[in-house]
Design a protein around this motif. Structure first.
Motif, PDB file in Angstrom:
ATOM      1  N   LEU A  65       0.822  -1.289   0.068  1.00 32.97           N
ATOM      2  CA  LEU A  65      -0.028  -0.021  -0.004  1.00 32.97           C
ATOM      3  C   LEU A  65       0.932   1.469   0.075  1.00 32.97           C
ATOM      4  N   LYS A  66       0.447   2.278  -0.853  1.00 33.07           N
ATOM      5  CA  LYS A  66       1.180   3.618  -0.789  1.00 33.07           C
ATOM      6  C   LYS A  66       0.337   4.562   0.080  1.00 33.07           C
ATOM      7  N   PRO A  67       1.169   5.654   0.538  1.00 31.60           N
ATOM      8  CA  PRO A  67       0.461   6.564   1.285  1.00 31.60           C
ATOM      9  C   PRO A  67      -1.051   7.269   0.455  1.00 31.60           C
ATOM     10  N   GLY A  68      -1.971   7.085   1.200  1.00 29.63           N
ATOM     11  CA  GLY A  68      -3.374   7.570   0.697  1.00 29.63           C
ATOM     12  C   GLY A  68      -4.144   6.348   0.193  1.00 29.63           C
ATOM     13  N   ASP A  69      -3.601   5.246  -0.039  1.00 32.15           N
ATOM     14  CA  ASP A  69      -4.451   3.982  -0.190  1.00 32.15           C
ATOM     15  C   ASP A  69      -5.325   3.583   0.904  1.00 32.15           C
ATOM     16  N   ASP A  70      -6.374   3.162   0.478  1.00 31.75           N
ATOM     17  CA  ASP A  70      -7.482   2.640   1.512  1.00 31.75           C
ATOM     18  C   ASP A  70      -7.565   1.178   1.530  1.00 31.75           C
ATOM     19  N   PRO A  71      -6.657   0.585   2.780  1.00 31.87           N
ATOM     20  CA  PRO A  71      -6.603  -1.040   2.639  1.00 31.87           C
ATOM     21  C   PRO A  71      -7.825  -1.787   2.735  1.00 31.87           C
ATOM     22  N   HIS A  72      -9.052  -1.091   3.146  1.00 26.16           N
ATOM     23  CA  HIS A  72     -10.223  -1.815   3.117  1.00 26.16           C
ATOM     24  C   HIS A  72     -10.819  -2.194   1.703  1.00 26.16           C
ATOM     25  N   ILE A  73     -10.331  -1.364   0.782  1.00 25.96           N
ATOM     26  CA  ILE A  73     -10.953  -1.728  -0.400  1.00 25.96           C
ATOM     27  C   ILE A  73      -9.915  -1.811  -1.715  1.00 25.96           C
ATOM     28  N   TYR A  74      -8.458  -1.971  -1.345  1.00 29.11           N
ATOM     29  CA  TYR A  74      -7.414  -2.042  -1.979  1.00 29.11           C
ATOM     30  C   TYR A  74      -7.715  -3.363  -2.895  1.00 29.11           C
ATOM     31  N   GLU A  75      -7.349  -3.118  -3.990  1.00 28.85           N
ATOM     32  CA  GLU A  75      -7.396  -4.435  -5.154  1.00 28.85           C
ATOM     33  C   GLU A  75      -5.864  -4.665  -5.489  1.00 28.85           C
ATOM     34  N   PRO A  76      -5.205  -5.841  -5.315  1.00 29.11           N
ATOM     35  CA  PRO A  76      -3.738  -6.390  -5.372  1.00 29.11           C
ATOM     36  C   PRO A  76      -4.103  -6.175  -7.067  1.00 29.11           C
ATOM     37  N   VAL A  77      -2.549  -5.963  -7.489  1.00 28.28           N
ATOM     38  CA  VAL A  77      -2.031  -5.961  -8.842  1.00 28.28           C
ATOM     39  C   VAL A  77      -1.230  -7.075  -8.871  1.00 28.28           C
ATOM     40  N   PRO A  78      -0.839  -7.308 -10.110  1.00 31.99           N
ATOM     41  CA  PRO A  78       0.301  -8.547 -10.395  1.00 31.99           C
ATOM     42  C   PRO A  78       1.523  -8.082  -9.718  1.00 31.99           C
ATOM     43  N   ALA A  79       1.976  -7.005  -9.665  1.00 32.00           N
ATOM     44  CA  ALA A  79       3.057  -6.816  -9.038  1.00 32.00           C
ATOM     45  C   ALA A  79       3.121  -7.195  -7.379  1.00 32.00           C
ATOM     46  N   ASP A  80       1.876  -6.979  -6.918  1.00 34.89           N
ATOM     47  CA  ASP A  80       1.898  -7.452  -5.529  1.00 34.89           C
ATOM     48  C   ASP A  80       2.042  -8.863  -5.348  1.00 34.89           C
ATOM     49  N   THR A  81       1.554  -9.833  -6.418  1.00 36.99           N
ATOM     50  CA  THR A  81       1.711 -10.930  -6.184  1.00 36.99           C
ATOM     51  C   THR A  81       3.161 -11.636  -6.209  1.00 36.99           C
ATOM     52  N   ILE A  82       4.006 -10.798  -7.052  1.00 33.04           N
ATOM     53  CA  ILE A  82       5.393 -11.051  -7.402  1.00 33.04           C
ATOM     54  C   ILE A  82       5.978 -10.691  -6.279  1.00 33.04           C
ATOM     55  N   ALA A  83       5.945  -9.652  -5.434  1.00 34.88           N
ATOM     56  CA  ALA A  83       6.541  -9.206  -4.384  1.00 34.88           C
ATOM     57  C   ALA A  83       6.265 -10.327  -3.260  1.00 34.88           C
ATOM     58  N   LEU A  84       4.962 -10.598  -2.971  1.00 36.83           N
ATOM     59  CA  LEU A  84       4.619 -11.878  -1.926  1.00 36.83           C
ATOM     60  C   LEU A  84       5.428 -13.158  -2.271  1.00 36.83           C
ATOM     61  N   GLU A  85       5.637 -13.411  -3.440  1.00 36.36           N
ATOM     62  CA  GLU A  85       5.980 -14.471  -3.715  1.00 36.36           C
ATOM     63  C   GLU A  85       7.559 -14.420  -3.700  1.00 36.36           C
ATOM     64  N   LYS A  86       8.400 -13.344  -3.514  1.00 29.69           N
ATOM     65  CA  LYS A  86       9.655 -13.360  -3.437  1.00 29.69           C
ATOM     66  C   LYS A  86      10.051 -13.280  -1.919  1.00 29.69           C
ATOM     67  N   ALA A  87       9.020 -12.657  -1.167  1.00 23.92           N
ATOM     68  CA  ALA A  87       9.116 -12.361   0.093  1.00 23.92           C
ATOM     69  C   ALA A  87       9.889 -13.406   1.085  1.00 23.92           C
ATOM     70  N   ASP A 281      -6.273   5.364   7.976  1.00 23.97           N
ATOM     71  CA  ASP A 281      -5.623   4.081   7.565  1.00 23.97           C
ATOM     72  C   ASP A 281      -4.263   4.154   6.805  1.00 23.97           C
ATOM     73  N   SER A 282      -3.849   5.263   6.690  1.00 27.24           N
ATOM     74  CA  SER A 282      -2.737   5.879   5.967  1.00 27.24           C
ATOM     75  C   SER A 282      -1.767   6.743   6.528  1.00 27.24           C
ATOM     76  N   VAL A 283      -0.467   6.728   6.414  1.00 31.32           N
ATOM     77  CA  VAL A 283       0.287   7.852   6.707  1.00 31.32           C
ATOM     78  C   VAL A 283       0.181   8.764   5.401  1.00 31.32           C
ATOM     79  N   GLY A 284       0.489  10.293   5.514  1.00 33.37           N
ATOM     80  CA  GLY A 284       0.596  11.023   4.297  1.00 33.37           C
ATOM     81  C   GLY A 284       1.554  10.677   3.295  1.00 33.37           C
ATOM     82  N   VAL A 285       1.563  11.531   2.372  1.00 31.77           N
ATOM     83  CA  VAL A 285       2.470  11.397   1.315  1.00 31.77           C
ATOM     84  C   VAL A 285       3.847  11.946   1.748  1.00 31.77           C
TER      85      VAL A 285
END
Length: 323
Positions: A65-87, A281-285
């Motif tokens: 999540l980036k500053p200003g993103d709402d975690p309640h409604i955030y929709e994952p993107v393909p890059a998120d899956t890649i990051a999680l698989e490398k973690a 739900d998020s820090v500022g920019v």
């Protein structure tokens, strides 16, 4: 070759050949020596901030999540899956704060150690109507809870990279000291609000822990825990009537939610909408007044105290806060 030996000497030539061979044999995309740090992924910007302050440059930290993103409604993107698989380690809030990411983290292909940082805190509950009572995920509203979460992050980082134990321990201790100062300061500022005006009305149920810890009453919210909810006209009018009856001096928008509906409530109730929305739900920019957790909590507390009739004092300077 004889000419090279005469010009460079055997040891120098061996080193040169070794460098050339090594450079040619390194697969594209692999890390160079010193770059093979553990891979840590965090979901919310808050967890990212705490982890960054404890780990510093000892891990490669990726924030989904980036500053200003709402975690309640955030929709994952393909890059998120890649990051999680490398973690090697995934730190997330839990208590269903980030439901779409939690489902992705639970996927079979994600092999990293998974830690729900927020779930170390016994939750307060909220009544979600037909859903019944559910855990409130906004545990960071009480700074004492964050101190416990920082301890957990420290321990997980030590487990991941034992050789950095001293670094993680020292950084966590410094952050904890600043959090203890913040906790005390917030309580002092809320006490400057006249007792009858210590009533908080916000867009969604994100401030229960904050209110309980520092002496405020949640006088009402427009929607519940999740920002996906769409309040009816009847709900808006009911909240406006409640605000009028209680004599609430001001109500608050939030930075991650469209202010249109809470503005309507303020107009219906003929009450002031605070000029500074709250960070929920998020820090500022980066570069803003709230680009770390500590600065976010300072900004919120000053905004709340001023709008409700208090006289907040400036926050003492610290390494994590600029004024």
């Amino acid at each position: 070759m004889d000419k090279l030996l005469r010009l460079w000497g055997l040891p120098a030539l061996a080193v040169a050949i070794g460098i050339w061979v090594g450079g040619c044999s390194t697969p594209q995309g692999t890390q160079t020596p010193g770059g093979n740090k553990p891979e840590v992924v965090s979901t919310s910007t808050l967890i990212t901030d705490w982890t960054q302050q404890v780990a510093r440059d000892a891990v490669n930290l990726t924030s989904i999540l980036k500053p200003g993103d709402d975690p309640h409604i955030y929709e994952p993107v393909p890059a998120d899956t890649i990051a999680l698989e490398k973690a090697d380690l995934i730190l997330y809030n839990g208590y269903n704060l980030e439901p779409n990411l939690i489902r992705l983290i639970a996927a079979a292909g994600i092999q990293a150690r998974k830690v729900a940082v927020g779930e170390i805190i016994p939750p307060l509950e909220l009544d979600e109507g037909t859903r019944g009572k559910v855990p409130d995920p906004h545990v960071w509203g009480d700074v004492k809870n964050v101190i416990k979460m920082v301890d957990l992050i420290r321990d997980e980082l030590i487990r991941l990279s034992p050789k950095e134990r001293e670094t993680f321990t020292q950084n966590a201790a410094q952050l904890t000291q600043e959090l203890q100062q913040l906790d005390q300061w917030i309580g002092q500022q809320i006490q400057t609000i006249p007792v009858q005006q210590r009533q908080l009305v916000t867009t969604h149920d994100a401030f229960q822990y904050y209110a309980r810890a520092y002496g405020l009453t949640i006088a009402g919210t427009l929607i519940g825990i999740s920002t996906e909810e769409q309040p009816s006209a009847q709900t808006v009018q009911k909240l406006a009537n409640s605000i009028q009856r209680l004599g609430v001096p001001a109500i608050f928008a939030e930075t991650t939610i469209n202010p249109r509906l809470i503005t309507t409530v303020a107009e219906e109730a003929n009450v002031k909408l605070a000029s500074q929305p709250l960070y929920s739900d998020s820090v500022g920019v980066p570069g803003s007044e709230a680009d770390t957790y500590i600065k976010m909590m300072v900004a919120n507390t000053i905004a709340i105290a001023r709008a409700l009739g208090g006289q907040p004092a400036p926050y003492p300077r610290s390494p994590s806060v600029s004024q």
